[in-house]
Design a protein around this motif. Structure first.
Motif, PDB file in Angstrom:
ATOM      1  N   MET A 111       0.829  -1.206   0.000  1.00  0.00           N
ATOM      2  CA  MET A 111       0.000   0.000   0.000  1.00  0.00           C
ATOM      3  C   MET A 111       0.861   1.253   0.000  1.00  0.00           C
ATOM      4  O   MET A 111       0.552   2.235  -0.687  1.00  0.00           O
ATOM      5  CB  MET A 111      -0.934  -0.022   1.211  1.00  0.00           C
ATOM      6  CG  MET A 111      -2.071  -1.038   1.084  1.00  0.00           C
ATOM      7  SD  MET A 111      -3.317  -0.909   2.387  1.00  0.00           S
ATOM      8  CE  MET A 111      -2.402  -1.515   3.794  1.00  0.00           C
ATOM      9  N   LYS A 112       1.947   1.240   0.753  1.00  0.00           N
ATOM     10  CA  LYS A 112       2.834   2.404   0.763  1.00  0.00           C
ATOM     11  C   LYS A 112       3.484   2.610  -0.601  1.00  0.00           C
ATOM     12  O   LYS A 112       3.662   3.747  -1.051  1.00  0.00           O
ATOM     13  CB  LYS A 112       3.893   2.233   1.850  1.00  0.00           C
ATOM     14  CG  LYS A 112       3.358   2.386   3.273  1.00  0.00           C
ATOM     15  CD  LYS A 112       4.456   2.249   4.297  1.00  0.00           C
ATOM     16  CE  LYS A 112       3.907   2.452   5.709  1.00  0.00           C
ATOM     17  NZ  LYS A 112       4.967   2.296   6.744  1.00  0.00           N
ATOM     18  N   ALA A 113       3.850   1.507  -1.262  1.00  0.00           N
ATOM     19  CA  ALA A 113       4.458   1.622  -2.592  1.00  0.00           C
ATOM     20  C   ALA A 113       3.478   2.221  -3.587  1.00  0.00           C
ATOM     21  O   ALA A 113       3.846   3.086  -4.398  1.00  0.00           O
ATOM     22  CB  ALA A 113       4.931   0.248  -3.064  1.00  0.00           C
ATOM     23  N   ALA A 116       3.059   5.961  -2.864  1.00  0.00           N
ATOM     24  CA  ALA A 116       4.197   6.742  -3.350  1.00  0.00           C
ATOM     25  C   ALA A 116       4.142   6.907  -4.861  1.00  0.00           C
ATOM     26  O   ALA A 116       4.409   7.999  -5.395  1.00  0.00           O
ATOM     27  CB  ALA A 116       5.501   6.055  -2.923  1.00  0.00           C
ATOM     28  N   LEU A 117       3.777   5.823  -5.579  1.00  0.00           N
ATOM     29  CA  LEU A 117       3.671   5.909  -7.026  1.00  0.00           C
ATOM     30  C   LEU A 117       2.565   6.873  -7.432  1.00  0.00           C
ATOM     31  O   LEU A 117       2.728   7.674  -8.374  1.00  0.00           O
ATOM     32  CB  LEU A 117       3.405   4.522  -7.611  1.00  0.00           C
ATOM     33  CG  LEU A 117       3.186   4.459  -9.126  1.00  0.00           C
ATOM     34  CD1 LEU A 117       4.427   4.935  -9.872  1.00  0.00           C
ATOM     35  CD2 LEU A 117       2.798   3.050  -9.566  1.00  0.00           C
ATOM     36  N   GLN A 118       1.447   6.827  -6.742  1.00  0.00           N
ATOM     37  CA  GLN A 118       0.337   7.714  -7.086  1.00  0.00           C
ATOM     38  C   GLN A 118       0.727   9.177  -6.878  1.00  0.00           C
ATOM     39  O   GLN A 118       0.411  10.038  -7.717  1.00  0.00           O
ATOM     40  CB  GLN A 118      -0.886   7.372  -6.241  1.00  0.00           C
ATOM     41  CG  GLN A 118      -2.115   8.211  -6.581  1.00  0.00           C
ATOM     42  CD  GLN A 118      -3.347   7.785  -5.809  1.00  0.00           C
ATOM     43  OE1 GLN A 118      -3.278   6.913  -4.947  1.00  0.00           O
ATOM     44  NE2 GLN A 118      -4.467   8.396  -6.096  1.00  0.00           N
ATOM     45  N   PRO A 140      -6.921   0.511  -1.916  1.00  0.00           N
ATOM     46  CA  PRO A 140      -5.688   0.208  -1.178  1.00  0.00           C
ATOM     47  C   PRO A 140      -4.672  -0.619  -1.948  1.00  0.00           C
ATOM     48  O   PRO A 140      -3.473  -0.452  -1.751  1.00  0.00           O
ATOM     49  CB  PRO A 140      -6.213  -0.556   0.047  1.00  0.00           C
ATOM     50  CG  PRO A 140      -7.561   0.004   0.273  1.00  0.00           C
ATOM     51  CD  PRO A 140      -8.109   0.285  -1.092  1.00  0.00           C
ATOM     52  N   LEU A 141      -5.113  -1.511  -2.865  1.00  0.00           N
ATOM     53  CA  LEU A 141      -4.170  -2.399  -3.542  1.00  0.00           C
ATOM     54  C   LEU A 141      -4.249  -2.301  -5.068  1.00  0.00           C
ATOM     55  O   LEU A 141      -3.708  -3.155  -5.762  1.00  0.00           O
ATOM     56  CB  LEU A 141      -4.400  -3.848  -3.106  1.00  0.00           C
ATOM     57  CG  LEU A 141      -4.118  -4.158  -1.635  1.00  0.00           C
ATOM     58  CD1 LEU A 141      -4.450  -5.602  -1.305  1.00  0.00           C
ATOM     59  CD2 LEU A 141      -2.668  -3.867  -1.279  1.00  0.00           C
ATOM     60  N   PRO A 179       7.552  -3.060  -5.655  1.00  0.00           N
ATOM     61  CA  PRO A 179       8.117  -4.328  -5.198  1.00  0.00           C
ATOM     62  C   PRO A 179       7.794  -5.447  -6.182  1.00  0.00           C
ATOM     63  O   PRO A 179       6.860  -5.345  -6.986  1.00  0.00           O
ATOM     64  CB  PRO A 179       7.432  -4.561  -3.846  1.00  0.00           C
ATOM     65  CG  PRO A 179       6.922  -3.228  -3.426  1.00  0.00           C
ATOM     66  CD  PRO A 179       6.603  -2.495  -4.691  1.00  0.00           C
ATOM     67  N   PRO A 180       8.552  -6.547  -6.146  1.00  0.00           N
ATOM     68  CA  PRO A 180       8.261  -7.686  -7.027  1.00  0.00           C
ATOM     69  C   PRO A 180       6.854  -8.224  -6.777  1.00  0.00           C
ATOM     70  O   PRO A 180       6.350  -8.198  -5.658  1.00  0.00           O
ATOM     71  CB  PRO A 180       9.333  -8.710  -6.648  1.00  0.00           C
ATOM     72  CG  PRO A 180      10.425  -7.911  -6.007  1.00  0.00           C
ATOM     73  CD  PRO A 180       9.749  -6.768  -5.324  1.00  0.00           C
ATOM     74  N   GLY A 181       6.244  -8.713  -7.833  1.00  0.00           N
ATOM     75  CA  GLY A 181       4.909  -9.297  -7.717  1.00  0.00           C
ATOM     76  C   GLY A 181       3.801  -8.417  -8.236  1.00  0.00           C
ATOM     77  O   GLY A 181       2.691  -8.895  -8.481  1.00  0.00           O
ATOM     78  N   PHE A 182       4.055  -7.123  -8.410  1.00  0.00           N
ATOM     79  CA  PHE A 182       3.036  -6.236  -8.960  1.00  0.00           C
ATOM     80  C   PHE A 182       2.802  -6.572 -10.436  1.00  0.00           C
ATOM     81  O   PHE A 182       3.720  -6.967 -11.148  1.00  0.00           O
ATOM     82  CB  PHE A 182       3.471  -4.772  -8.830  1.00  0.00           C
ATOM     83  CG  PHE A 182       3.098  -4.145  -7.530  1.00  0.00           C
ATOM     84  CD1 PHE A 182       2.008  -3.299  -7.431  1.00  0.00           C
ATOM     85  CD2 PHE A 182       3.836  -4.400  -6.385  1.00  0.00           C
ATOM     86  CE1 PHE A 182       1.655  -2.708  -6.233  1.00  0.00           C
ATOM     87  CE2 PHE A 182       3.500  -3.824  -5.176  1.00  0.00           C
ATOM     88  CZ  PHE A 182       2.408  -2.977  -5.089  1.00  0.00           C
ATOM     89  N   ARG A 183       1.550  -6.415 -10.867  1.00  0.00           N
ATOM     90  CA  ARG A 183       1.197  -6.645 -12.264  1.00  0.00           C
ATOM     91  C   ARG A 183       0.616  -5.364 -12.848  1.00  0.00           C
ATOM     92  O   ARG A 183      -0.145  -4.650 -12.189  1.00  0.00           O
ATOM     93  CB  ARG A 183       0.179  -7.782 -12.395  1.00  0.00           C
ATOM     94  CG  ARG A 183       0.766  -9.155 -12.076  1.00  0.00           C
ATOM     95  CD  ARG A 183      -0.282 -10.242 -12.260  1.00  0.00           C
ATOM     96  NE  ARG A 183      -0.789 -10.287 -13.622  1.00  0.00           N
ATOM     97  CZ  ARG A 183      -0.193 -10.928 -14.623  1.00  0.00           C
ATOM     98  NH1 ARG A 183       0.946 -11.555 -14.408  1.00  0.00           N
ATOM     99  NH2 ARG A 183      -0.720 -10.945 -15.835  1.00  0.00           N
TER     100      ARG A 183
END
Length: 288
Positions: A111-113, A116-118, A140-141, A179-183
């Motif tokens: 959620m923090k990542a 930050a991107l947003q 949130p996700l 982080p790894p795992g995002f699509r």
């Protein structure tokens, strides 16, 4: 023959002119009782309200209060009732389901990542957002970026404009910090105006190629190919009416959806039907 003494006339009773006092007293009593009931009903019992709220919460969460027998000394109200009357004992609410500590940390980091991107992309897209050419929504996700296709492509083309390529390169750079795992799924859409050219025989092929163009740019800027997917929806998922120019302009769009990985799922699962990681569906094979 003896004559009977004449009967005495019955004296008429004294008229009671004060009987209204009884009715008046009854009326005052009723009024007093009415005001007492109104006052009692207007007094708020916060403790009782809390109990009612807790009862509703338990009922909606499938945890109804249990019925148990009272202590042996408790009897019914009537003296002849020797059997104890069951009393309702409130069941304490179930403890909230707790996530494993590792999963909680993962969700917090994801959620923090995304936040930050947003914040980073809001600065990048600020002029276009003010011009209603770009909109961003988030949960949130998940974060969704919707771009007007006219900002990215010329009419009937799937080649990114130089300014659009520069803009999306900044988006791709931001995606590399996730982080790894995002699509990241790029979705292409068109209006319902038919197209039939040697390069694009249908709106499906046009929407798919536009999605592929954005995906390819992200990959060229360092986003892992196994995190990317492209989908072409053609004309079949409109967000406005195709009966006028304004509605058709809204339907011609490209949507970038950033998904955080499911902590309980398998991030290495195969992509959904109709998507090709790092590329996109073949022309005409987009989802409709």
């Amino acid at each position: 023959m003896a004559l009977l003494p004449p009967k005495k006339k019955k004296e008429e009773g004294h008229a009671n002119h004060e009987r209204w006092v009884i009715s008046y007293a009854d009326l005052l009593t009723l009024l007093l009782a009415t005001f007492v009931v109104l006052y009692a009903s207007s007094t708020r019992n916060h403790h009782k309200e809390d109990e009612i709220a807790m009862a509703f919460i338990q009922a909606f969460h499938g945890n109804p209060p249990s019925i148990v027998a009272p202590p042996s000394g408790s009897r019914g109200v009537l003296q002849h009732n020797v059997a104890p009357i069951p009393q309702r004992i409130e069941t304490p609410p179930r403890a909230a389901t707790k996530l494993p500590q590792s999963m909680t940390k993962q969700l917090d980091a994801e959620m923090k990542a995304l936040q930050a991107l947003q914040m980073q992309l809001q600065k990048v897209f600020q002029p276009m957002t003010d011009a209603h050419e770009v909109s961003m929504t988030s949960t949130p996700l998940t974060m969704t970026i919707q771009l007007d296709a006219s900002v990215l492509f010329d009419s009937g083309a799937a080649t990114l404009k130089p300014a659009a390529a520069s803009l999306l390169a900044k988006v791709g750079t931001g995606l590399t910090h996730l982080p790894p795992g995002f699509r990241v799924t790029v979705e292409g859409y068109t209006d319902n105006q038919p197209i039939s050219t040697a390069q694009f025989p249908s709106n499906w092929s046009l929407s798919a190629e536009r999605a592929v163009a954005v995906v390819s740019l992200f990959a060229a800027n360092g986003v892992p190919g196994n995190a990317l997917a492209a989908e072409g929806f053609g004309e079949f998922s409109p967000v406005a009416s195709n009966a006028n120019d304004a509605g058709r302009a809204q339907n011609r769009r490209v949507v970038v959806v950033v998904h955080a990985p499911d902590p309980a799922g398998d991030t290495g699962a195969a992509p959904s039907l109709g998507t090709i990681p790092g590329a996109g569906p073949a022309p005409g094979a987009g989802k409709g």
